[in-house]
Design a protein around this motif. Sequence first.
Motif, PDB file in Angstrom:
ATOM      1  N   ALA A 148     -48.489 -41.162 -36.957  1.00 13.81           N
ATOM      2  CA  ALA A 148     -49.501 -41.992 -36.073  1.00 13.81           C
ATOM      3  C   ALA A 148     -50.893 -41.367 -36.286  1.00 13.81           C
ATOM      4  N   ALA A 149     -51.742 -41.755 -36.860  1.00 13.46           N
ATOM      5  CA  ALA A 149     -53.026 -41.062 -37.286  1.00 13.46           C
ATOM      6  C   ALA A 149     -53.704 -40.457 -35.921  1.00 13.46           C
ATOM      7  N   ASP A 150     -53.497 -40.998 -34.501  1.00 15.48           N
ATOM      8  CA  ASP A 150     -53.986 -40.366 -33.444  1.00 15.48           C
ATOM      9  C   ASP A 150     -53.072 -39.378 -32.722  1.00 15.48           C
ATOM     10  N   TRP A 151     -52.069 -38.964 -33.718  1.00 16.07           N
ATOM     11  CA  TRP A 151     -51.192 -38.023 -32.857  1.00 16.07           C
ATOM     12  C   TRP A 151     -51.741 -36.908 -32.185  1.00 16.07           C
ATOM     13  N   PRO A 152     -52.870 -36.431 -32.580  1.00 17.64           N
ATOM     14  CA  PRO A 152     -53.308 -35.020 -31.894  1.00 17.64           C
ATOM     15  C   PRO A 152     -53.950 -35.463 -30.467  1.00 17.64           C
ATOM     16  N   GLN A 153     -54.549 -36.651 -30.506  1.00 17.14           N
ATOM     17  CA  GLN A 153     -55.204 -37.207 -29.445  1.00 17.14           C
ATOM     18  C   GLN A 153     -53.998 -37.491 -28.352  1.00 17.14           C
ATOM     19  N   ARG A 154     -52.672 -38.023 -28.734  1.00 20.96           N
ATOM     20  CA  ARG A 154     -51.738 -38.223 -27.964  1.00 20.96           C
ATOM     21  C   ARG A 154     -51.116 -37.136 -27.458  1.00 20.96           C
ATOM     22  N   VAL A 155     -51.259 -35.877 -28.145  1.00 17.23           N
ATOM     23  CA  VAL A 155     -50.683 -34.656 -27.546  1.00 17.23           C
ATOM     24  C   VAL A 155     -51.507 -33.985 -26.353  1.00 17.23           C
ATOM     25  N   LEU A 160     -55.442 -27.959 -32.024  1.00 15.73           N
ATOM     26  CA  LEU A 160     -54.978 -28.069 -30.657  1.00 15.73           C
ATOM     27  C   LEU A 160     -54.714 -26.928 -29.913  1.00 15.73           C
ATOM     28  N   LEU A 161     -54.677 -25.656 -30.587  1.00 16.25           N
ATOM     29  CA  LEU A 161     -54.746 -24.470 -29.988  1.00 16.25           C
ATOM     30  C   LEU A 161     -55.782 -23.971 -29.038  1.00 16.25           C
ATOM     31  N   ALA A 162     -55.340 -23.787 -27.734  1.00 16.35           N
ATOM     32  CA  ALA A 162     -56.604 -23.292 -26.969  1.00 16.35           C
ATOM     33  C   ALA A 162     -57.164 -21.776 -27.416  1.00 16.35           C
ATOM     34  N   PRO A 163     -58.217 -21.396 -27.100  1.00 18.88           N
ATOM     35  CA  PRO A 163     -58.698 -20.038 -27.608  1.00 18.88           C
ATOM     36  C   PRO A 163     -57.743 -19.000 -27.273  1.00 18.88           C
ATOM     37  N   GLY A 164     -57.534 -18.063 -28.140  1.00 18.02           N
ATOM     38  CA  GLY A 164     -56.667 -16.952 -27.781  1.00 18.02           C
ATOM     39  C   GLY A 164     -55.255 -17.283 -28.086  1.00 18.02           C
ATOM     40  N   GLY A 165     -54.991 -18.352 -28.843  1.00 10.03           N
ATOM     41  CA  GLY A 165     -53.571 -18.851 -28.902  1.00 10.03           C
ATOM     42  C   GLY A 165     -52.953 -18.221 -29.999  1.00 10.03           C
ATOM     43  N   ARG A 166     -51.642 -18.493 -30.511  1.00 14.36           N
ATOM     44  CA  ARG A 166     -51.046 -17.748 -31.562  1.00 14.36           C
ATOM     45  C   ARG A 166     -50.386 -19.023 -32.304  1.00 14.36           C
ATOM     46  N   PHE A 167     -50.436 -18.537 -33.482  1.00 12.84           N
ATOM     47  CA  PHE A 167     -50.160 -19.646 -34.689  1.00 12.84           C
ATOM     48  C   PHE A 167     -48.962 -18.712 -35.519  1.00 12.84           C
ATOM     49  N   VAL A 168     -47.953 -19.260 -35.798  1.00 14.80           N
ATOM     50  CA  VAL A 168     -46.841 -18.447 -36.411  1.00 14.80           C
ATOM     51  C   VAL A 168     -46.417 -19.689 -37.492  1.00 14.80           C
ATOM     52  N   ILE A 169     -46.567 -18.954 -38.798  1.00 14.75           N
ATOM     53  CA  ILE A 169     -46.081 -19.685 -39.878  1.00 14.75           C
ATOM     54  C   ILE A 169     -44.926 -19.358 -40.341  1.00 14.75           C
ATOM     55  N   CYS A 170     -44.089 -20.584 -40.679  1.00 10.01           N
ATOM     56  CA  CYS A 170     -42.579 -20.349 -41.120  1.00 10.01           C
ATOM     57  C   CYS A 170     -42.489 -21.274 -42.379  1.00 10.01           C
ATOM     58  N   GLY A 229     -44.081 -25.149 -39.741  1.00 12.21           N
ATOM     59  CA  GLY A 229     -43.341 -25.210 -40.848  1.00 12.21           C
ATOM     60  C   GLY A 229     -43.823 -26.234 -41.890  1.00 12.21           C
ATOM     61  N   VAL A 230     -44.818 -27.007 -41.445  1.00 10.61           N
ATOM     62  CA  VAL A 230     -45.338 -28.119 -42.316  1.00 10.61           C
ATOM     63  C   VAL A 230     -46.208 -27.653 -42.947  1.00 10.61           C
ATOM     64  N   GLY A 231     -47.400 -27.069 -42.578  1.00  9.58           N
ATOM     65  CA  GLY A 231     -48.754 -26.796 -43.231  1.00  9.58           C
ATOM     66  C   GLY A 231     -49.445 -28.067 -43.483  1.00  9.58           C
ATOM     67  N   GLY A 232     -50.576 -27.988 -44.472  1.00 10.24           N
ATOM     68  CA  GLY A 232     -51.304 -29.252 -44.845  1.00 10.24           C
ATOM     69  C   GLY A 232     -52.128 -29.625 -43.792  1.00 10.24           C
ATOM     70  N   PRO A 233     -52.392 -30.884 -43.828  1.00  7.39           N
ATOM     71  CA  PRO A 233     -53.075 -31.448 -42.899  1.00  7.39           C
ATOM     72  C   PRO A 233     -52.552 -31.615 -41.343  1.00  7.39           C
ATOM     73  N   ALA A 234     -51.189 -31.785 -41.148  1.00 13.62           N
ATOM     74  CA  ALA A 234     -50.442 -31.718 -40.083  1.00 13.62           C
ATOM     75  C   ALA A 234     -50.651 -30.331 -39.355  1.00 13.62           C
ATOM     76  N   GLY A 235     -50.265 -29.234 -40.362  1.00 15.11           N
ATOM     77  CA  GLY A 235     -50.608 -27.884 -39.638  1.00 15.11           C
ATOM     78  C   GLY A 235     -51.824 -27.517 -39.252  1.00 15.11           C
ATOM     79  N   ARG A 236     -52.962 -28.007 -40.069  1.00 13.46           N
ATOM     80  CA  ARG A 236     -54.249 -27.867 -39.270  1.00 13.46           C
ATOM     81  C   ARG A 236     -54.667 -28.413 -38.328  1.00 13.46           C
ATOM     82  N   ALA A 237     -54.075 -29.976 -38.224  1.00 14.95           N
ATOM     83  CA  ALA A 237     -54.286 -30.602 -36.921  1.00 14.95           C
ATOM     84  C   ALA A 237     -53.746 -29.616 -35.711  1.00 14.95           C
ATOM     85  N   ALA A 238     -52.699 -29.326 -35.788  1.00 16.98           N
ATOM     86  CA  ALA A 238     -51.771 -28.482 -35.034  1.00 16.98           C
ATOM     87  C   ALA A 238     -52.572 -27.233 -34.532  1.00 16.98           C
TER      88      ALA A 238
END
Length: 322
Positions: free
Chosen positions: A196-203, A230-240, A218-227
């Motif tokens: 769904a195009a508006d999934w970040p807003q739904r989250v 969504l991170l709050a300042p100081g959040g952690r982003f772990v790539i797999c 583990g997806v990367g690309g546009p979905a990874g960027r959108a995720a």
Amino acid sequence: MRAIRQYEFGPAENLLLEQVPDPEPGDGQVVIEVEAAGVHLIDTSIRSGGRTPFPLPALPMTPGREVAGRVVATGPGADPGWLGRRAVAHLGLTSGGYAERALAAATSLHEIPDHLSAPTAVAMIGTGRTAVSVLDRAALTEADTVLVTAAAGGLGTLFVQAAQRAGAYVVGVAGGPAKVEQVRRNGAGTAVDYTAADWPQRVRAELGERRLSLVIDGVGGPAGRAALELLAPGGRFVICGWSSGSATEITTADLYTRGITASSALGPAVTRPLRELEEQALREAAEGRLTPLIAEFPLADAAAAHRALEDRRTVGKVVLLP
């Protein structure tokens, strides 16, 4: 015996079921009568001749790097005490798993606990060990609000379980209503369809006042960027990984302006020796803390298994059953 053979790089149809001679164990090797063989997304890249993190194998070959079953023969230098025991092994960069019998180095074997099935064991020896390493890096706490991309996949299923067990609030993102429902059944507090195009807003709407502190991607690309956004300042982003085909774009502004910490749990960043990770992964399954979801295909349908993975139609870990 029957085995899948590949003579050319290309589409899934290049995976052919054939009769071939039984393997003979060499020095330090055993023969496993395969009850389950793991299938990984990287297998599809190898099959197609695409980009992989290691050199492509020589052809012809039998694919497959994860097997579980009973040891039926031992070679010189291999402990004969393995004969007749149920074992699981990751074959490393070698292949040969998509078959009724496979060669494995005796040093790669782990005994399968009595109550653990071969499909579960084979899921944990590869995908499970990766999950353990990623979870080491993620350092989950009960204070976390965690977003997991590809939350219905082999890895994502385990991440959702681990986060829920740690007491964190879990947001699982997956593609399609059936996968979203599976993520919800697996324990995610929020499950969202990223097609769904508006999934970040739904989250954001689902989280309300909660602040997203961790993304396991583990997806990367546009979905990874959108995720990431969504991170709050100081959040952690772990790539797999980046199953989309491209890594998540991360800028210096993300790191310095927003204070986000980005890290990888792959390749040189693996947290512990692989055998130690394999042992813990099998222990987590044996003791009921992590339960892989299995998607089973007959050995003869290896091509169909590859197509299903490539089309994102599978849920959980894909396993071939000879």
